[in-house]
Scaffold this motif. Structure first.
Motif, short mmCIF file in Angstrom:
data_model
loop_
_atom_site.label_atom_id
_atom_site.label_comp_id
_atom_site.label_asym_id
_atom_site.label_seq_id
_atom_site.Cartn_x
_atom_site.Cartn_y
_atom_site.Cartn_z
N GLY A 94 -13.65 -6.34 -0.29
CA GLY A 94 -13.44 -4.97 0.16
C GLY A 94 -12.05 -4.78 0.76
O GLY A 94 -11.47 -5.71 1.33
N ARG A 95 -11.51 -3.56 0.62
CA ARG A 95 -10.19 -3.28 1.17
C ARG A 95 -9.93 -1.77 1.22
O ARG A 95 -10.62 -0.99 0.57
CB ARG A 95 -9.08 -3.94 0.36
N ILE A 96 -8.93 -1.42 2.02
CA ILE A 96 -8.38 -0.07 2.03
C ILE A 96 -7.03 -0.13 1.33
O ILE A 96 -6.18 -0.96 1.69
CB ILE A 96 -8.21 0.47 3.46
N GLU A 97 -6.83 0.75 0.34
CA GLU A 97 -5.59 0.74 -0.44
C GLU A 97 -4.85 2.05 -0.30
O GLU A 97 -5.45 3.12 -0.15
CB GLU A 97 -5.91 0.47 -1.91
N ARG A 98 -3.54 1.97 -0.35
CA ARG A 98 -2.66 3.14 -0.30
C ARG A 98 -2.00 3.29 -1.67
O ARG A 98 -1.41 2.34 -2.19
CB ARG A 98 -1.59 2.97 0.77
N VAL A 99 -2.10 4.50 -2.25
CA VAL A 99 -1.55 4.76 -3.58
C VAL A 99 -0.45 5.81 -3.49
O VAL A 99 -0.67 6.91 -2.94
CB VAL A 99 -2.64 5.24 -4.56
N ASN A 100 0.71 5.48 -4.01
CA ASN A 100 1.81 6.44 -4.12
C ASN A 100 1.57 7.31 -5.35
O ASN A 100 1.56 6.81 -6.48
CB ASN A 100 3.15 5.69 -4.24
N LEU A 101 1.35 8.60 -5.13
CA LEU A 101 1.02 9.49 -6.25
C LEU A 101 2.17 9.67 -7.22
O LEU A 101 1.95 10.00 -8.39
CB LEU A 101 0.58 10.86 -5.72
N HIS A 102 3.40 9.49 -6.76
CA HIS A 102 4.55 9.70 -7.64
C HIS A 102 4.78 8.52 -8.58
O HIS A 102 5.22 8.71 -9.72
CB HIS A 102 5.80 9.95 -6.79
N THR A 103 4.48 7.32 -8.11
CA THR A 103 4.77 6.14 -8.91
C THR A 103 3.52 5.42 -9.42
O THR A 103 3.61 4.62 -10.35
CB THR A 103 5.60 5.13 -8.08
N GLY A 104 2.38 5.68 -8.80
CA GLY A 104 1.16 4.95 -9.14
C GLY A 104 1.08 3.58 -8.53
O GLY A 104 0.09 2.86 -8.71
N LYS A 105 2.10 3.18 -7.78
CA LYS A 105 2.08 1.87 -7.14
C LYS A 105 1.11 1.90 -5.96
O LYS A 105 0.96 2.92 -5.29
CB LYS A 105 3.48 1.47 -6.67
N PHE A 106 0.46 0.76 -5.71
CA PHE A 106 -0.51 0.72 -4.63
C PHE A 106 -0.39 -0.59 -3.87
O PHE A 106 0.15 -1.58 -4.37
CB PHE A 106 -1.94 0.89 -5.17
N GLU A 107 -0.87 -0.58 -2.65
CA GLU A 107 -0.83 -1.75 -1.78
C GLU A 107 -2.10 -1.80 -0.95
O GLU A 107 -2.73 -0.77 -0.68
CB GLU A 107 0.39 -1.70 -0.86
N ARG A 108 -2.48 -3.00 -0.54
CA ARG A 108 -3.62 -3.17 0.35
C ARG A 108 -3.15 -2.98 1.78
O ARG A 108 -2.22 -3.64 2.23
CB ARG A 108 -4.25 -4.54 0.16
N VAL A 109 -3.82 -2.11 2.50
CA VAL A 109 -3.46 -1.84 3.89
C VAL A 109 -4.33 -2.65 4.84
O VAL A 109 -3.87 -3.19 5.83
CB VAL A 109 -3.58 -0.33 4.20
N TYR A 110 -5.64 -2.72 4.54
CA TYR A 110 -6.57 -3.49 5.36
C TYR A 110 -7.55 -4.23 4.46
O TYR A 110 -8.04 -3.69 3.47
CB TYR A 110 -7.37 -2.58 6.29
N GLU A 111 -7.82 -5.47 4.84
CA GLU A 111 -8.83 -6.28 4.16
C GLU A 111 -9.83 -6.87 5.14
O GLU A 111 -10.86 -7.40 4.70
CB GLU A 111 -8.16 -7.42 3.37
N GLN A 112 -9.55 -6.81 6.44
CA GLN A 112 -10.44 -7.40 7.43
C GLN A 112 -10.31 -6.67 8.75
O GLN A 112 -9.35 -5.94 8.99
CB GLN A 112 -10.13 -8.88 7.62
N VAL A 113 -11.30 -6.88 9.61
CA VAL A 113 -11.31 -6.36 10.97
C VAL A 113 -11.73 -7.49 11.89
O VAL A 113 -12.79 -8.09 11.69
CB VAL A 113 -12.28 -5.17 11.12
N ASP A 114 -10.88 -7.83 12.84
CA ASP A 114 -11.17 -8.91 13.79
C ASP A 114 -11.51 -10.21 13.07
O ASP A 114 -12.41 -10.96 13.48
CB ASP A 114 -12.30 -8.52 14.74
N GLY A 115 -10.81 -10.48 11.98
CA GLY A 115 -11.00 -11.72 11.26
C GLY A 115 -12.19 -11.74 10.31
O GLY A 115 -12.43 -12.75 9.65
N ILE A 116 -12.92 -10.64 10.23
CA ILE A 116 -14.07 -10.54 9.34
C ILE A 116 -13.71 -9.64 8.17
O ILE A 116 -13.27 -8.51 8.35
CB ILE A 116 -15.30 -9.98 10.09
N GLY A 117 -13.89 -10.13 6.96
CA GLY A 117 -13.50 -9.38 5.77
C GLY A 117 -14.33 -8.13 5.58
O GLY A 117 -15.55 -8.10 5.85
N LEU A 118 -13.69 -7.07 5.12
CA LEU A 118 -14.42 -5.87 4.72
C LEU A 118 -15.26 -6.21 3.50
O LEU A 118 -14.84 -6.95 2.63
CB LEU A 118 -13.44 -4.74 4.41
N ARG A 119 -16.46 -5.64 3.43
CA ARG A 119 -17.38 -5.98 2.35
C ARG A 119 -17.43 -4.90 1.26
O ARG A 119 -17.25 -5.17 0.09
CB ARG A 119 -18.78 -6.21 2.92
N GLY A 120 -17.70 -3.66 1.67
CA GLY A 120 -17.83 -2.59 0.69
C GLY A 120 -17.40 -1.25 1.24
O GLY A 120 -18.22 -0.33 1.37
#
Length: 309
Positions: A94-120
């Motif tokens: 699981g993750r939160i992603e940021r997408v640039n609408l102009h380029t379509g490029k994306f990056e992961r902003v968050y994958e965990q909270v307090d060392g525990i991975g996001l699930r869904g």
């Protein structure tokens, strides 16, 4: 209400965003994409995210923030209905992603909270202060399932924390017109819950027997087999909850005393957003049949979101 079909052949659409140019952004969970549907019905892939992109929202920087659940396994039911059946064999986290609408490029902003991975991660909503609340529904496997939670985060990656956990199958999330009430939908119990917001990312909690500190607004009628999915709030503060199985939109008054159901021709009616003139057009994802539809004469104008593009 008259239903207009805007696009078909979509692969389990969700997370619609009505854009100011008349197009609608949405995710195709089974395809793994952020997709744009133009007013003439053409479908264009904005970004190929992989995994399971789910809820989406415009942030204060004009980018699209996507809750990615990491991927589902799928099956087709009689009638050729597509539906998810649990965690994918190639689940990518699981993750939160940021997408640039102009380029379509994306990056992961968050994958965990307090060392525990996001699930869904499932759905998100931005407040007027520029932060966002999101739900993590968790994942289901053959012999077990996760308990999820509600979180608050800054879009620049500078901070994230849990605001309520553990929470059973939290799905849609939305804020009241004044931003002082945070709603979320519980999928399995078909219940709508609410918290009072005391400050950005801070919630007032009720004591036991509330399971997570929220107050219950409404529960599914016992004689209806249904589940709650994503949601939007209208300008009068009513919560419009996409309702599974008993397919359609359930319109719930803020106090939970009045509930109206708008039936739609898909058992997996998953999400709704508002746009068009005076925000009186409801855009709705009919996911099992792969369609985006519009209803132009929605009874109440939709609530203006804090950010759009």
């Amino acid at each position: 209400m008259k239903i207009r079909e805007l696009a078909t052949g979509l692969q389990f659409p969700e997370g619609p965003i009505a854009m100011n140019d008349g197009s609608v952004l949405l995710v195709e969970i089974a395809r793994g994409t952020l997709t744009r549907v133009t007013p003439d019905g053409k479908v264009h892939v904005v970004a190929d995210l992989g995994g399971g992109p789910n809820g989406a929202a415009i942030g204060p920087d004009g980018a699209v923030y996507v809750c990615n659940n990491g991927g589902f396994a799928w099956t087709r039911d009689p009638g050729n209905y597509l539906r998810p059946i649990g965690q994918a064999h190639d689940y990518s986290g699981g993750r939160i992603e940021r997408v640039n609408l102009h380029t379509g490029k994306f990056e992961r902003v968050y994958e965990q909270v307090d060392g525990i991975g996001l699930r869904g991660p499932n759905d998100l909503v931005f407040d007027a202060h520029g932060g966002f609340y999101f739900t993590d529904l968790g994942k289901v496997r053959e012999h077990e399932m996760d308990r999820g939670g509600l979180f608050y985060a800054q879009p620049n990656g500078s901070g994230i924390h849990a605001v309520a956990k553990p929470v059973m199958t939290p799905n849609g999330i939305a804020l009241s017109p004044n931003g002082q009430t945070l709603y979320y939908a519980e999928t399995e119990g078909a219940r709508l819950w609410a918290f009072d917001v005391t400050a950005p990312g801070q919630l007032r909690k009720d004591p036991w027997p509330s399971p997570q500190g929220a107050r219950m607004v409404v529960a599914s009628p016992a004689n209806h087999w249904q589940r709650f999915d994503s949601m939007a709030v209208d300008a009068e503060g009513n919560v419009c909850v996409a309702t599974l199985m008993h397919g359609g939109i359930s319109i719930v008054s803020p106090d939970g005393q009045h509930v109206q159901h708008v039936p739609l021709p898909d058992p997996f009616t998953t999400n709704i957003c508002f746009g068009g003139p005076n925000r009186r057009t409801a855009y709705i994802t009919l996911s099992a049949t792969g369609r985006l539809v519009a209803i132009d004469d929605w009874p109440t104008a939709g609530l203006a979101l804090n950010y759009n593009a």
